[in-house]
Design a protein around this motif. Sequence first.
Motif, mmCIF file in Angstrom:
data_model
loop_
_atom_site.group_PDB
_atom_site.id
_atom_site.type_symbol
_atom_site.label_atom_id
_atom_site.label_comp_id
_atom_site.label_asym_id
_atom_site.label_seq_id
_atom_site.Cartn_x
_atom_site.Cartn_y
_atom_site.Cartn_z
ATOM 1 N N PHE A 251 0.824 -1.205 0.000
ATOM 2 C CA PHE A 251 0.000 0.000 0.000
ATOM 3 C C PHE A 251 0.863 1.262 0.000
ATOM 4 O O PHE A 251 1.955 1.293 0.590
ATOM 5 N N SER A 252 0.349 2.291 -0.616
ATOM 6 C CA SER A 252 0.895 3.635 -0.437
ATOM 7 C C SER A 252 0.291 4.225 0.835
ATOM 8 O O SER A 252 -0.676 3.685 1.400
ATOM 9 N N ALA A 253 0.821 5.352 1.292
ATOM 10 C CA ALA A 253 0.255 6.013 2.471
ATOM 11 C C ALA A 253 -1.197 6.404 2.218
ATOM 12 O O ALA A 253 -2.054 6.273 3.103
ATOM 13 N N GLN A 254 -1.499 6.868 1.008
ATOM 14 C CA GLN A 254 -2.875 7.254 0.683
ATOM 15 C C GLN A 254 -3.810 6.058 0.729
ATOM 16 O O GLN A 254 -4.951 6.164 1.207
ATOM 17 N N GLN A 255 -3.352 4.903 0.259
ATOM 18 C CA GLN A 255 -4.181 3.699 0.310
ATOM 19 C C GLN A 255 -4.437 3.258 1.743
ATOM 20 O O GLN A 255 -5.528 2.783 2.068
ATOM 21 N N VAL A 256 -3.447 3.418 2.612
ATOM 22 C CA VAL A 256 -3.644 3.084 4.023
ATOM 23 C C VAL A 256 -4.766 3.947 4.605
ATOM 24 O O VAL A 256 -5.643 3.459 5.326
ATOM 25 N N LEU A 257 -4.753 5.225 4.273
ATOM 26 C CA LEU A 257 -5.769 6.137 4.798
ATOM 27 C C LEU A 257 -7.178 5.772 4.334
ATOM 28 O O LEU A 257 -8.157 6.121 5.003
ATOM 29 N N MET A 258 -7.276 5.057 3.213
ATOM 30 C CA MET A 258 -8.584 4.695 2.666
ATOM 31 C C MET A 258 -9.020 3.290 3.070
ATOM 32 O O MET A 258 -10.104 2.842 2.681
ATOM 33 N N HIS A 259 -8.213 2.572 3.864
ATOM 34 C CA HIS A 259 -8.566 1.210 4.252
ATOM 35 C C HIS A 259 -9.735 1.237 5.247
ATOM 36 O O HIS A 259 -9.811 2.119 6.115
ATOM 37 N N PRO A 260 -10.650 0.268 5.154
ATOM 38 C CA PRO A 260 -11.824 0.254 6.051
ATOM 39 C C PRO A 260 -11.490 0.315 7.534
ATOM 40 O O PRO A 260 -12.213 0.963 8.312
ATOM 41 N N TRP A 261 -10.404 -0.338 7.951
ATOM 42 C CA TRP A 261 -10.050 -0.326 9.376
ATOM 43 C C TRP A 261 -9.678 1.080 9.834
ATOM 44 O O TRP A 261 -10.018 1.494 10.942
ATOM 45 N N ILE A 262 -8.982 1.816 8.963
ATOM 46 C CA ILE A 262 -8.626 3.196 9.271
ATOM 47 C C ILE A 262 -9.861 4.084 9.242
ATOM 48 O O ILE A 262 -10.087 4.915 10.132
ATOM 49 N N LEU A 263 -10.711 3.907 8.236
ATOM 50 C CA LEU A 263 -11.912 4.736 8.109
ATOM 51 C C LEU A 263 -12.863 4.524 9.280
ATOM 52 O O LEU A 263 -13.560 5.462 9.695
ATOM 53 N N SER A 264 -12.888 3.316 9.824
ATOM 54 C CA SER A 264 -13.762 3.024 10.971
ATOM 55 C C SER A 264 -13.082 3.345 12.296
ATOM 56 O O SER A 264 -13.677 3.132 13.356
ATOM 57 N N ARG A 265 -11.831 3.838 12.216
ATOM 58 C CA ARG A 265 -11.036 4.148 13.411
ATOM 59 C C ARG A 265 -10.885 2.948 14.331
ATOM 60 O O ARG A 265 -10.879 3.064 15.547
ATOM 61 N N GLY A 266 -10.737 1.763 13.709
ATOM 62 C CA GLY A 266 -10.489 0.557 14.485
ATOM 63 C C GLY A 266 -11.687 -0.001 15.191
ATOM 64 O O GLY A 266 -11.572 -0.965 15.958
ATOM 65 N N GLU A 267 -12.847 0.543 14.922
ATOM 66 C CA GLU A 267 -14.077 0.036 15.542
ATOM 67 C C GLU A 267 -14.595 -1.137 14.692
ATOM 68 O O GLU A 267 -14.914 -0.964 13.521
ATOM 69 N N THR A 268 -14.603 -2.315 15.259
ATOM 70 C CA THR A 268 -15.030 -3.495 14.510
ATOM 71 C C THR A 268 -16.333 -4.027 15.073
ATOM 72 O O THR A 268 -16.578 -3.970 16.286
ATOM 73 N N SER A 269 -17.164 -4.544 14.190
ATOM 74 C CA SER A 269 -18.478 -5.048 14.612
ATOM 75 C C SER A 269 -18.372 -6.458 15.148
ATOM 76 O O SER A 269 -17.393 -7.148 14.904
#
Length: 269
Positions: A251-269
Amino acid sequence: MCTTTQYELCEEIGRGRFGTIYRCFDITTNEIYACKIINKTVLTDSTDRECLQNEPKYMTLLSPHPNILQIYDVSQDDDVLTIVMELCQPLTLFDKIFQNTLSEPQSASVMVQLISAINHCHRLGVAHRDLKPDNILFDSMGILKLGDFGSAEWFSEEKMMSGIVGTPYYVAPEILMGREYDEKVDVWSCGVILYMMLVGIPPFYGDDAVQIFEAVVRGNLRFPSRLFRSVSSSAKDLLRNMICKDASRRFSAQQVLMHPWILSRGETS
Protein backbone atom coordinates in the motif's frame (compact mmCIF):
# COMPACT_ATOMS: atom_id res chain seq x y z
CA MET A 1 25.61 27.42 25.30
CA CYS A 2 22.58 28.71 23.39
CA THR A 3 23.58 30.77 20.36
CA THR A 4 20.64 33.18 20.62
CA THR A 5 19.69 35.53 23.44
CA GLN A 6 15.96 35.26 22.66
CA TYR A 7 15.56 32.00 24.61
CA GLU A 8 16.39 31.16 28.21
CA LEU A 9 17.28 27.57 28.97
CA CYS A 10 15.60 25.73 31.82
CA GLU A 11 16.00 22.12 32.97
CA GLU A 12 17.28 19.26 30.83
CA ILE A 13 14.40 17.09 29.61
CA GLY A 14 16.14 14.56 27.39
CA ARG A 15 19.19 13.35 25.54
CA GLY A 16 19.30 12.21 21.95
CA ARG A 17 21.89 10.66 19.72
CA PHE A 18 23.42 14.02 18.83
CA GLY A 19 22.63 16.40 21.66
CA THR A 20 20.82 17.47 24.78
CA ILE A 21 17.25 18.77 24.93
CA TYR A 22 16.19 21.48 27.37
CA ARG A 23 12.93 23.15 28.21
CA CYS A 24 13.25 26.82 27.33
CA PHE A 25 11.11 29.90 27.04
CA ASP A 26 11.06 32.86 24.71
CA ILE A 27 11.85 35.89 26.85
CA THR A 28 9.90 38.14 24.47
CA THR A 29 6.63 36.13 24.59
CA ASN A 30 7.06 33.76 27.58
CA GLU A 31 6.12 30.86 25.27
CA ILE A 32 7.57 27.50 26.34
CA TYR A 33 9.52 25.37 23.83
CA ALA A 34 12.02 22.54 23.62
CA CYS A 35 15.58 23.43 22.68
CA LYS A 36 17.97 20.85 21.24
CA ILE A 37 21.64 21.80 21.51
CA ILE A 38 24.22 19.82 19.54
CA ASN A 39 27.97 20.13 19.99
CA LYS A 40 29.24 19.86 16.41
CA THR A 41 32.87 19.59 17.47
CA VAL A 42 32.43 16.00 18.68
CA LEU A 43 31.04 14.85 15.31
CA THR A 44 33.76 13.42 13.12
CA ASP A 45 31.56 11.26 10.88
CA SER A 46 30.39 13.01 7.71
CA THR A 47 27.12 11.05 7.76
CA ASP A 48 26.33 12.34 11.26
CA ARG A 49 27.02 15.89 10.14
CA GLU A 50 24.69 15.44 7.16
CA CYS A 51 21.95 14.11 9.47
CA LEU A 52 22.24 17.22 11.63
CA GLN A 53 21.77 19.51 8.64
CA ASN A 54 18.92 17.39 7.27
CA GLU A 55 16.71 17.54 10.34
CA PRO A 56 15.99 21.29 10.49
CA LYS A 57 15.92 21.56 6.68
CA TYR A 58 13.23 18.92 6.16
CA MET A 59 11.20 19.76 9.27
CA THR A 60 11.04 23.41 8.22
CA LEU A 61 9.94 22.41 4.71
CA LEU A 62 7.23 20.07 6.03
CA SER A 63 5.79 22.53 8.56
CA PRO A 64 3.19 23.40 9.41
CA HIS A 65 1.40 20.07 9.69
CA PRO A 66 -0.56 19.11 12.81
CA ASN A 67 1.29 15.78 13.14
CA ILE A 68 4.85 16.90 12.37
CA LEU A 69 7.03 18.39 15.09
CA GLN A 70 7.29 22.09 14.38
CA ILE A 71 10.57 24.00 14.36
CA TYR A 72 10.47 27.63 15.41
CA ASP A 73 14.09 28.71 15.24
CA VAL A 74 17.47 27.38 14.08
CA SER A 75 20.84 28.97 14.74
CA GLN A 76 24.41 27.77 14.61
CA ASP A 77 28.03 28.73 14.73
CA ASP A 78 31.20 26.70 14.14
CA ASP A 79 30.72 24.67 17.32
CA VAL A 80 27.01 24.50 18.19
CA LEU A 81 23.73 23.88 16.40
CA THR A 82 20.59 25.01 18.27
CA ILE A 83 17.06 23.95 17.24
CA VAL A 84 14.05 25.43 19.01
CA MET A 85 10.89 23.34 18.53
CA GLU A 86 7.53 22.67 20.09
CA LEU A 87 7.54 21.04 23.51
CA CYS A 88 6.09 17.54 23.76
CA GLN A 89 5.30 15.09 26.54
CA PRO A 90 8.27 13.05 27.83
CA LEU A 91 6.67 9.71 26.87
CA THR A 92 7.13 8.51 23.27
CA LEU A 93 5.00 5.92 21.50
CA PHE A 94 7.68 3.38 22.41
CA ASP A 95 7.07 4.14 26.10
CA LYS A 96 3.32 3.71 25.64
CA ILE A 97 3.76 0.34 23.90
CA PHE A 98 6.23 -0.79 26.57
CA GLN A 99 3.68 0.03 29.27
CA ASN A 100 0.85 -1.85 27.57
CA THR A 101 -0.52 -2.83 24.17
CA LEU A 102 -3.06 -0.49 22.64
CA SER A 103 -6.65 -1.32 21.75
CA GLU A 104 -7.66 -1.26 18.10
CA PRO A 105 -9.35 2.17 18.39
CA GLN A 106 -6.29 3.54 20.21
CA SER A 107 -3.95 2.04 17.59
CA ALA A 108 -6.10 3.39 14.76
CA SER A 109 -6.05 6.87 16.29
CA VAL A 110 -2.24 6.81 16.35
CA MET A 111 -2.00 5.33 12.86
CA VAL A 112 -4.37 7.88 11.30
CA GLN A 113 -2.18 10.70 12.59
CA LEU A 114 1.10 8.99 11.68
CA ILE A 115 0.02 8.06 8.16
CA SER A 116 -1.43 11.55 7.64
CA ALA A 117 2.02 12.97 8.44
CA ILE A 118 3.74 10.46 6.15
CA ASN A 119 1.27 11.09 3.33
CA HIS A 120 2.03 14.81 3.65
CA CYS A 121 5.77 14.08 3.45
CA HIS A 122 5.36 11.83 0.40
CA ARG A 123 3.22 14.38 -1.44
CA LEU A 124 6.10 16.84 -1.03
CA GLY A 125 8.63 14.26 -2.27
CA VAL A 126 10.22 13.49 1.12
CA ALA A 127 10.67 10.02 2.64
CA HIS A 128 11.39 9.81 6.38
CA ARG A 129 13.34 6.48 6.22
CA ASP A 130 13.70 5.98 9.99
CA LEU A 131 10.20 5.58 11.36
CA LYS A 132 10.03 3.92 14.78
CA PRO A 133 8.03 4.40 17.99
CA ASP A 134 10.94 6.30 19.57
CA ASN A 135 10.51 9.10 16.99
CA ILE A 136 6.78 9.50 17.63
CA LEU A 137 5.95 12.09 20.28
CA PHE A 138 2.76 13.62 21.69
CA ASP A 139 2.00 17.20 22.65
CA SER A 140 0.20 18.31 25.82
CA MET A 141 -3.17 17.59 24.16
CA GLY A 142 -2.12 14.07 23.14
CA ILE A 143 -1.75 14.94 19.45
CA LEU A 144 0.90 12.88 17.64
CA LYS A 145 4.04 14.68 16.51
CA LEU A 146 6.52 12.98 14.18
CA GLY A 147 10.15 13.98 14.62
CA ASP A 148 13.75 13.02 13.79
CA PHE A 149 14.12 13.68 10.07
CA GLY A 150 17.89 13.18 10.09
CA SER A 151 17.67 10.26 7.62
CA ALA A 152 15.07 11.87 5.34
CA GLU A 153 15.66 11.98 1.60
CA TRP A 154 14.17 13.44 -1.57
CA PHE A 155 12.52 11.12 -4.06
CA SER A 156 10.49 11.40 -7.26
CA GLU A 157 9.17 9.16 -10.03
CA GLU A 158 12.50 9.70 -11.78
CA LYS A 159 14.69 9.49 -8.67
CA MET A 160 14.66 6.38 -6.51
CA MET A 161 16.54 6.30 -3.22
CA SER A 162 19.47 4.12 -2.15
CA GLY A 163 21.66 3.50 0.86
CA ILE A 164 21.17 1.46 4.01
CA VAL A 165 19.40 3.57 6.64
CA GLY A 166 16.85 2.81 9.32
CA THR A 167 16.63 0.82 12.53
CA PRO A 168 16.46 -2.95 13.16
CA TYR A 169 12.89 -4.26 13.44
CA TYR A 170 11.45 -1.38 11.38
CA VAL A 171 13.59 -1.20 8.21
CA ALA A 172 12.07 -2.43 4.94
CA PRO A 173 13.61 -5.50 3.23
CA GLU A 174 14.47 -3.73 -0.03
CA ILE A 175 16.75 -1.36 1.89
CA LEU A 176 18.65 -4.27 3.44
CA MET A 177 18.91 -6.02 0.06
CA GLY A 178 20.84 -3.08 -1.36
CA ARG A 179 18.26 -2.21 -3.99
CA GLU A 180 17.01 1.17 -5.03
CA TYR A 181 13.72 1.86 -3.30
CA ASP A 182 10.82 4.30 -3.12
CA GLU A 183 8.80 6.00 -0.40
CA LYS A 184 6.88 2.83 0.44
CA VAL A 185 9.70 1.90 2.81
CA ASP A 186 7.92 4.26 5.21
CA VAL A 187 4.67 2.32 4.88
CA TRP A 188 6.48 -0.92 5.80
CA SER A 189 7.84 0.75 8.95
CA CYS A 190 4.39 2.07 9.84
CA GLY A 191 3.02 -1.46 9.45
CA VAL A 192 5.61 -2.77 11.89
CA ILE A 193 4.67 -0.01 14.33
CA LEU A 194 0.98 -0.94 14.02
CA TYR A 195 1.80 -4.62 14.64
CA MET A 196 3.69 -3.62 17.79
CA MET A 197 0.89 -1.40 19.05
CA LEU A 198 -1.60 -4.26 18.76
CA VAL A 199 0.43 -7.10 20.29
CA GLY A 200 3.51 -5.55 21.93
CA ILE A 201 6.24 -7.30 19.90
CA PRO A 202 7.68 -6.74 16.41
CA PRO A 203 6.77 -9.12 13.55
CA PHE A 204 10.44 -9.88 12.81
CA TYR A 205 13.04 -10.40 15.52
CA GLY A 206 16.28 -12.15 16.45
CA ASP A 207 19.04 -12.27 19.03
CA ASP A 208 21.10 -9.60 17.28
CA ALA A 209 20.92 -7.13 14.38
CA VAL A 210 22.08 -9.73 11.83
CA GLN A 211 19.32 -12.18 12.80
CA ILE A 212 16.74 -9.40 12.81
CA PHE A 213 17.79 -8.28 9.32
CA GLU A 214 17.65 -11.88 8.05
CA ALA A 215 14.10 -12.21 9.39
CA VAL A 216 13.09 -8.90 7.79
CA VAL A 217 14.49 -9.95 4.40
CA ARG A 218 12.57 -13.25 4.59
CA GLY A 219 9.46 -11.17 5.29
CA ASN A 220 7.45 -14.12 6.57
CA LEU A 221 4.60 -12.24 8.24
CA ARG A 222 2.71 -14.28 10.83
CA PHE A 223 -0.16 -13.69 13.24
CA PRO A 224 0.36 -16.07 16.19
CA SER A 225 -3.04 -17.05 17.54
CA ARG A 226 -2.03 -16.52 21.17
CA LEU A 227 -1.27 -12.86 20.36
CA PHE A 228 -3.85 -12.09 17.67
CA ARG A 229 -6.83 -13.95 19.10
CA SER A 230 -8.70 -10.72 19.78
CA VAL A 231 -7.35 -8.71 16.79
CA SER A 232 -9.89 -8.17 14.02
CA SER A 233 -9.56 -9.60 10.52
CA SER A 234 -9.71 -6.05 9.15
CA ALA A 235 -6.64 -5.01 11.15
CA LYS A 236 -4.77 -8.10 9.95
CA ASP A 237 -5.75 -7.34 6.35
CA LEU A 238 -4.27 -3.86 6.67
CA LEU A 239 -1.09 -5.28 8.19
CA ARG A 240 -0.70 -7.69 5.26
CA ASN A 241 -0.93 -4.80 2.82
CA MET A 242 1.53 -2.63 4.73
CA ILE A 243 4.09 -5.29 5.68
CA CYS A 244 4.19 -6.66 2.14
CA LYS A 245 7.61 -7.79 0.92
CA ASP A 246 6.73 -6.96 -2.70
CA ALA A 247 6.95 -3.15 -2.68
CA SER A 248 5.00 -2.92 -5.94
CA ARG A 249 2.00 -4.49 -4.15
CA ARG A 250 2.50 -2.71 -0.85
CA PHE A 251 0.00 0.00 0.00
CA SER A 252 0.89 3.63 -0.44
CA ALA A 253 0.25 6.01 2.47
CA GLN A 254 -2.88 7.25 0.68
CA GLN A 255 -4.18 3.70 0.31
CA VAL A 256 -3.64 3.08 4.02
CA LEU A 257 -5.77 6.14 4.80
CA MET A 258 -8.58 4.70 2.67
CA HIS A 259 -8.57 1.21 4.25
CA PRO A 260 -11.82 0.25 6.05
CA TRP A 261 -10.05 -0.33 9.38
CA ILE A 262 -8.63 3.20 9.27
CA LEU A 263 -11.91 4.74 8.11
CA SER A 264 -13.76 3.02 10.97
CA ARG A 265 -11.04 4.15 13.41
CA GLY A 266 -10.49 0.56 14.48
CA GLU A 267 -14.08 0.04 15.54
CA THR A 268 -15.03 -3.49 14.51
CA SER A 269 -18.48 -5.05 14.61
